[in-house]
Design a protein around this motif. Structure first.
Motif, PDB file in Angstrom:
ATOM      1  N   ILE A  54      40.519  38.950  47.830  1.00 32.65           N
ATOM      2  CA  ILE A  54      41.188  37.504  47.411  1.00 32.65           C
ATOM      3  C   ILE A  54      42.587  37.664  47.198  1.00 32.65           C
ATOM      4  CG2 ILE A  54      40.557  35.483  46.283  1.00 32.65           C
ATOM      5  CD1 ILE A  54      38.180  36.270  45.320  1.00 32.65           C
ATOM      6  N   ASP A  55      43.217  37.255  48.314  1.00 31.33           N
ATOM      7  CA  ASP A  55      44.667  37.326  48.299  1.00 31.33           C
ATOM      8  C   ASP A  55      45.384  35.751  47.671  1.00 31.33           C
ATOM      9  OD1 ASP A  55      47.349  38.562  47.878  1.00 31.33           O
ATOM     10  OD2 ASP A  55      47.478  38.172  50.220  1.00 31.33           O
TER      11      ASP A  55
ATOM     12  N   ILE B 138      41.747  41.230  43.774  1.00 36.36           N
ATOM     13  CA  ILE B 138      42.464  39.921  43.495  1.00 36.36           C
ATOM     14  C   ILE B 138      44.139  40.420  43.774  1.00 36.36           C
ATOM     15  CG2 ILE B 138      43.198  38.198  42.068  1.00 36.36           C
ATOM     16  CD1 ILE B 138      40.284  38.102  40.883  1.00 36.36           C
TER      17      ILE B 138
ATOM     18  N   ILE C 275      38.323  32.853  39.109  1.00 29.69           N
ATOM     19  CA  ILE C 275      38.122  33.912  38.094  1.00 29.69           C
ATOM     20  C   ILE C 275      36.990  33.650  37.393  1.00 29.69           C
ATOM     21  CG2 ILE C 275      39.000  35.222  36.205  1.00 29.69           C
ATOM     22  CD1 ILE C 275      41.827  34.596  37.013  1.00 29.69           C
TER      23      ILE C 275
ATOM     24  N   VAL D  49      43.154  44.302  39.975  1.00 29.67           N
ATOM     25  CA  VAL D  49      43.957  43.262  40.428  1.00 29.67           C
ATOM     26  C   VAL D  49      45.310  44.080  40.793  1.00 29.67           C
ATOM     27  CG1 VAL D  49      45.612  41.703  39.243  1.00 29.67           C
ATOM     28  CG2 VAL D  49      43.153  41.897  38.384  1.00 29.67           C
TER      29      VAL D  49
ATOM     30  N   LEU E 137      45.843  34.157  44.988  1.00 32.18           N
ATOM     31  CA  LEU E 137      45.085  33.522  43.830  1.00 32.18           C
ATOM     32  C   LEU E 137      46.187  32.604  43.103  1.00 32.18           C
ATOM     33  CD1 LEU E 137      42.482  32.832  42.265  1.00 32.18           C
ATOM     34  CD2 LEU E 137      43.433  34.894  40.599  1.00 32.18           C
TER      35      LEU E 137
ATOM     36  N   ALA F 145      34.682  35.375  40.757  1.00 32.96           N
ATOM     37  CA  ALA F 145      35.105  36.854  40.538  1.00 32.96           C
ATOM     38  C   ALA F 145      34.259  37.425  39.477  1.00 32.96           C
ATOM     39  CB  ALA F 145      36.534  37.011  40.214  1.00 32.96           C
TER      40      ALA F 145
ATOM     41  N   THR G  18      47.663  38.692  43.078  1.00 31.60           N
ATOM     42  CA  THR G  18      48.117  37.668  42.476  1.00 31.60           C
ATOM     43  C   THR G  18      49.564  37.857  41.670  1.00 31.60           C
ATOM     44  OG1 THR G  18      47.831  35.947  40.904  1.00 31.60           O
ATOM     45  CG2 THR G  18      46.793  37.980  40.185  1.00 31.60           C
TER      46      THR G  18
END
Length: 752
Positions: A344-345, A380, A360, A249, A347, A364, A382
């Motif tokens: 994945i940007d 990710i 999620i 993350v 979120l 993911a 976020t």
């Protein structure tokens, strides 16, 4: 269709009159911008000798030299024919010998024999002789998936799939063309991926400008600076050999640079984009080919994210989010030591909080926890929090985290360097820029960095404003405010008016837009609704495309209708805060919801802007008006019900609650056409059992009128073929089954 630097794919019948050796055949490139005299000689033609020409109607042309540098090989994918039915297609051809050509589009209406597919044309310009050999572009796969071969008198046609061509001509190795990636020396090659940054619609809207440290792709310059520790850790994590089934993350406060850091990774992992970097760019970079798929999740649903990942492995889009894991397991090869990295940007900026949690828990975590043998890794980007709480609490203990606010990953010199580059407009320099001198510019950059409170967006905006407009260098003591709102308002006040209206008014109204943004017409309606100011859509479009409003992103849909939204979440929230000082947000959303419903009713929901059919539920939810949508059958017949489902539990009136239950129980209504939806909405479920063809008594049939549904397991739409009465907890229940083997259970106090 160009498939690599010296190979062209076309139909066999197009070149049938030419010999296979030493042909007098040339290829030109009319859509490349090259002069018509620029052409390449064909030195060989390869066909499938084992099949009749009428079936294997394909030929590979070998060129004597590389295609012009302005010509890029087409991105190709090899999905199976049966997985493309109902997908859209587009092709460009030269009908009846017209040298200028035209495009046609439609839907793939079915699978034919021998790997062929049927093309139904929906455009005004139809398929015709002269399209033969054109690539069939499929938006679902963002690639060419076939070759147009035939057209009929009605303007429809047929195509051979690349899936079949690969089987007929295995020596051409089309599979390698869908997966070729360049690895850096000494690093294990990445897993095959069909995703390409160059064909990703989000490349120009998100990845490329963020990676360069600018606000939109049309703004020149490379101003990204620093972030060495964070970039190095991400690179090492992507390249690691020993996987531990954890999600990585990247988080931080708004403006901390999460998207910029991830975009730097995504773009420098692309060999073509990396080759365009300035010679003096020595910042940390990703390993070439280390990103298999990048998804900008802003405004999207979990099914959209799942579909983008599926396309990266040439799989058909999943029908449900939780189908993704099986699709990848069926499609992605097991390659020891080769990672399949997915980024994945944004979120926290998906269509609603429920979708963020679905990404999620249904994408993911299943991928990293159950697909270790496929070596899938997920990164990710976020914020920690969204409207529903702490997003990171949804992850199991032990996830890897890079917090850009942490001193380990934040260096004030990075922010100073970025502010300095923005002051000087690096890459788009002004001749008379007063900040060319270090003795003047550096102290101001240091002061801006200090005032911005670690916020790269604010620092860049302040510095760029001075770099664009100052005739004389400002001194540090002239810049006193460190508050984001004041900084942004100062910048906005410098923008030219939109007609007779301040730019702040236009931007505040636009800040209410959901992805993919307001059309100019809806933007005009929003301004009139919130501020009672009339302004033409044309003036708004002109303002959005002006150089001063470079934080407004324009998106063109499949139908070439432009939509606009504010690119930076920090600016968006700031504008909403400013608006909130003069009006309650719930009141504003209520006004907008009523105005948009009124528009839909006036033009007819069948003709309503797509934004209303997709995004109106989000406005209605914030306005507390979900009931108004659930009780409007005309809206429900045309709306994207996937966007409405997350809010149906908010129904308050009995009528709205009943409609919410019906929508939840009708499994096929989401994808049903409006006419079928109208029938489904008009027929109460308890009445639908009365007239089915069942071998039961009239007494039982009469009793069924009083039954209500208790539960539904994948509901059925076919006729009922079996009935069983049983008792559970002293209550008599009725189970019905259908051809699809689904079971529906009904309850009543009456005995059967």
């Amino acid at each position: 269709m160009v498939i690599d630097t010296r190979r062209v794919l076309t139909c066999r019948h197009v070149v049938a009159q030419h010999p296979k050796t030493e042909p007098s055949l040339w290829v030109t490139f009319p859509l490349s911008g090259e002069d018509p005299i620029v052409r390449r000689k064909v030195v060989g033609i390869r066909v499938c000798e084992d099949m009749p020409p009428a079936i294997a109607d394909v030929a590979v042309l070998q060129l004597i030299e590389d295609v012009p540098s302005s010509v890029r090989p087409a991105p190709i994918r090899l999905p199976e024919p049966n997985k493309m039915t109902d997908s859209c297609w587009r092709a460009y051809g030269f009908a009846h010998g017209d040298p200028f050509g035209h495009s046609a589009y439609g839907r793939i209406s079915g699978q034919l024999s021998y790997g062929w597919i049927r093309l139904q044309t929906l455009s005004a310009d139809r398929l015709a002789p002269g399209f033969s050999g054109s690539g069939v572009w499929c938006p679902d796969y963002r690639a060419v998936v076939g070759l147009v071969t035939q057209a009929n008198d009605e303007g429809d046609g047929r195509a051979i799939t690349l899936f079949q061509i690969d089987k007929w001509l295995p020596e051409e190795n089309l599979t390698a063309l869908t997966t070729s990636l360049t690895g850096r020396s000494g690093v294990t090659a990445p897993k095959p991926s069909a995703w390409r940054l160059s064909t990703d619609p989000e490349a120009g809207r998100h990845w490329l400008p963020r990676a360069r440290g600018v606000t939109r792709d049309s703004e020149r310059g490379y101003r990204f600076r620093g972030r060495v520790s964070a970039l190095r850790k991400i690179r090492q994590w992507l390249d690691r050999e020993n996987l531990d089934r954890r999600v990585l993350v990247v988080t931080g406060r708004p403006g901390a640079g999460k998207s910029a850091v991830l975009s730097r990774i995504v773009t420098t992992a692309d060999a073509e984009i990396r080759a365009q970097l300035p010679p003096d760019d020595d910042a940390e970079m990703a390993t070439i080919g280390s990103v298999a798929c990048a998804v900008h999740a802003r405004g999207k649903m979990a099914i959209d994210v799942a579909s983008e990942i599926a396309r990266a492995v040439s799989a058909s889009p999943p029908e449900r989010v939780d189908d993704l894991t099986n699709l990848l397991r069926q499609t992605l090869p097991i390659c020891p030591g080769q990672n399949f990295n997915v980024v994945i940007d944004a979120l926290d900026e998906v269509s609603n909080p429920a979708e963020a949690r679905a990404i999620i828990h249904e994408i993911a975590l299943p991928l990293v926890e159950t697909c270790a043998d496929l070596r899938i890794q997920i990164v990710i980007g976020t914020r920690r929090y969204d409207a529903q709480g702490n997003l990171l609490d949804e992850l199991p203990r032990g996830y890897e985290i890079i917090d850009l606010d942490d001193p380990r990953y934040f260096d004030i010199t990075d922010l100073v360097s970025y502010a300095l580059a923005s002051l000087r407009l690096v890459g788009d320099e002004r001749v008379d820029n007063p900040y060319r001198d270090d003795t003047v510019a550096l102290p101001l950059a240091e002061h801006i960095a200090k005032l911005s409170d670690r916020n790269f967006f604010i620092a860049g905006l302040i510095a760029r404003t001075h770099g664009l407009h100052d005739q004389q260098a400002a001194t540090p003591h002239e810049i006193t405010s460190s508050y984001a709102t004041d900084t942004l308002r100062t910048y906005i006040h410098q923008l030219p008016q939109v007609g007779e209206m301040p730019a702040e008014v236009a931007l505040a109204a636009l800040s209410f837009a959901e992805e993919p943004g307001f059309t100019a017409e809806l933007w005009s309606i929003a301004i009139n609704t919130l501020y009672e100011i009339d302004i033409s859509p044309q003036k708004l479009s002109h303002f959005a495309r002006s150089s001063g409003a470079n934080f407004i992103t324009e998106v063109n849909s499949e139908h070439s209708i432009a939509t606009f939204h504010i690119a930076h979440q920090v600016l968006n929230e700031c504008l909403r805060e400013v608006r909130g000082r003069i009006a309650m947000p719930v009141e504003d959303e209520s006004r907008l919801t009523k105005a948009f419903i009124s528009l839909g009713e006036s033009v007819g929901w069948a003709n309503a802007p797509l934004y209303l059919l997709r995004c109106l539920p989000a406005h209605a939810q914030r306005a507390g008006m979900i009931d108004a949508l659930l009780t409007n059958d005309n809206y429900l017949c045309h709306a994207d019900l996937r966007q409405l489902r997350p809010f149906m539990d908010l129904a308050r009136s009995p009528e709205a609650q009943a409609k919410a239950r019906l929508l939840s129980q009708e499994s096929g209504i989401t994808d049903a056409p409006p006419s079928l939806r109208a029938t489904m909405l008009a027929s109460p479920r308890e009445e639908s059992l009365v007239d089915v063809d069942l071998p039961i008594s009239n007494q039982t049939r009469s009793a069924l009128r009083y039954w209500t549904e208790r539960d539904s397991l994948y509901g059925h739409e076919d006729g009922v073929n079996a009935v069983c009465a049983f008792t559970l907890d002293n209550q008599t229940l009725l189970a019905t089954t259908s051809d699809d083997k689904s079971i529906r259970i009904w309850s009543t106090e009456a005995a059967v």
